[in-house]
Design an enzyme around this catalytic site. Structure first.
Site, short mmCIF file in Angstrom:
data_model
loop_
_atom_site.label_atom_id
_atom_site.label_comp_id
_atom_site.label_asym_id
_atom_site.label_seq_id
_atom_site.Cartn_x
_atom_site.Cartn_y
_atom_site.Cartn_z
N ASP A 40 15.19 -7.45 78.04
CA ASP A 40 15.92 -6.33 77.42
C ASP A 40 15.00 -5.78 76.32
OD1 ASP A 40 17.78 -4.70 76.21
OD2 ASP A 40 19.30 -6.22 75.93
N GLY A 54 20.20 -18.50 81.55
CA GLY A 54 20.33 -17.40 82.50
C GLY A 54 19.48 -17.48 83.76
N LYS A 64 15.22 -4.07 81.78
CA LYS A 64 15.98 -2.86 81.44
C LYS A 64 14.97 -1.78 81.04
CE LYS A 64 20.11 -5.25 79.91
NZ LYS A 64 21.05 -5.51 78.80
N VAL A 66 24.80 -6.47 81.74
CA VAL A 66 25.16 -6.91 83.10
C VAL A 66 25.47 -8.41 83.11
CG1 VAL A 66 23.90 -5.13 84.36
CG2 VAL A 66 22.70 -7.22 83.66
N ASP A 70 15.44 -14.37 83.47
CA ASP A 70 16.47 -13.59 84.17
C ASP A 70 16.32 -12.09 83.89
OD1 ASP A 70 17.19 -13.86 81.49
OD2 ASP A 70 19.24 -14.54 81.89
P1 IMP Z 1 15.69 -9.74 74.88
O1 IMP Z 1 15.09 -10.68 73.87
O2 IMP Z 1 16.41 -8.59 74.20
O3 IMP Z 1 14.70 -9.25 75.90
O4 IMP Z 1 16.85 -10.52 75.62
C1 IMP Z 1 16.59 -11.47 76.57
C2 IMP Z 1 17.72 -12.42 76.78
O5 IMP Z 1 18.97 -11.87 76.39
C3 IMP Z 1 17.86 -12.70 78.27
O6 IMP Z 1 17.10 -13.83 78.63
C4 IMP Z 1 19.33 -12.92 78.43
O7 IMP Z 1 19.65 -14.28 78.19
C5 IMP Z 1 19.96 -12.08 77.37
N1 IMP Z 1 20.37 -10.76 77.92
C6 IMP Z 1 19.73 -9.58 77.80
N2 IMP Z 1 20.38 -8.58 78.41
C7 IMP Z 1 21.47 -9.17 78.96
C8 IMP Z 1 22.54 -8.65 79.78
O8 IMP Z 1 22.62 -7.47 80.12
N3 IMP Z 1 23.46 -9.57 80.17
C9 IMP Z 1 23.41 -10.89 79.83
N4 IMP Z 1 22.43 -11.41 79.09
C10 IMP Z 1 21.47 -10.55 78.65
#
Ligand code: IMP
Length: 213
Positions: free
Chosen positions: A133, A74, A161, A183, A130
């Site tokens: 979340d 990403g 987010k 997104v 990128d």
């Molecule tokens: P986390 O571990 O939940 O913080 O997720 C992080 C990873 O999930 C990011 O590096 C993205 O690759 C993917 N990701 C999280 N949210 C989105 C989104 O809204 N769209 C696309 N990829 C996402």
């Protein structure tokens, strides 16, 4: 926005043989416009913030041995643009971690699919991400990288987010906060598509329905 492109090579202009200017190219990937529901961050918003952040990083890392670590896939678009606004000698490395696949919710399980090519001991490491979340991916990565004894370890994230982070994280350089919606664009995918959309937006519900049917 339209951009007139003129390519020069070896001192000679590569215009059309008749000497007329080349056709106008547009940076907009219009083929995906029908799938996008709403644009959250325009290309101009993104590029403006990246230029500012690049200046800040240029000041903060002056005289230091900077290594950008991109989190694939990403972050590759963001990293490419950001790095060209950092007016310092720097190096690149990449890690790939498990993503959502064709789902839009994190599983919470992080797997390293590709590790760094080089050691980071004594280096000033800036992780380029990128989107944050739940924060689980980044938290795992930072813990992992810290054990390798970098001189410093900071994060530059294009987006975070709001209200969904499940672990405390210190993100020194954060360009945008967005609502907790899925997104795509500017490097982010849904089922490996939409990474080349030059802005960040949400998808129409039909796109998800079509993906599972
Ligand atoms: P986390 O571990 O939940 O913080 O997720 C992080 C990873 O999930 C990011 O590096 C993205 O690759 C993917 N990701 C999280 N949210 C989105 C989104 O809204 N769209 C696309 N990829 C996402």
């Amino acid at each position: 926005m339209q951009v007139n492109v003129r390519i020069e090579a070896g001192g000679s202009s590569l215009g059309s043989p008749s000497g007329h200017p080349l056709p106008t190219l547009t940076p907009h990937v219009k083929i995906f416009d029908g799938d996008i529901e709403q644009i959250l961050l325009s290309s101009e918003d993104i590029q403006g913030k990246i230029a500012e952040t690049g200046e800040q990083l240029t000041r903060d890392y002056a005289g230091r041995d900077l290594l950008l670590v991109g989190v694939l896939k990403g972050a590759f678009v963001f990293m490419a643009d950001l790095s060209r606004h950092i007016n310092l000698p720097l190096e690149f490395d990449f890690m790939a971690v498990s993503s959502y696949g064709a789902a839009t919710q994190t599983s919470g399980v992080v797997r390293i699919l590709k590790d760094l090519d080089h050691e980071i001991i004594g280096r000033h490491v800036l992780v380029v991400e990128d989107i944050v979340d739940s924060g689980l991916t980044l938290s795992y990565l930072l813990k992992n990288l810290r054990t390798r004894k970098p001189a410093s370890l900071e994060v530059c994230a294009l987006m975070q987010k709001t209200g969904v982070q499940r672990v405390p994280l210190d993100i020194k350089y954060k360009l945008f906060e967005i609502p907790s919606v899925f997104v795509v664009g500017y490097g982010l995918d849904f089922a490996e598509r939409f990474r080349n959309v030059p802005y960040v937006g949400t998808l129409r519900p039909e796109v998800y329905r079509d993906a599972v049917s």
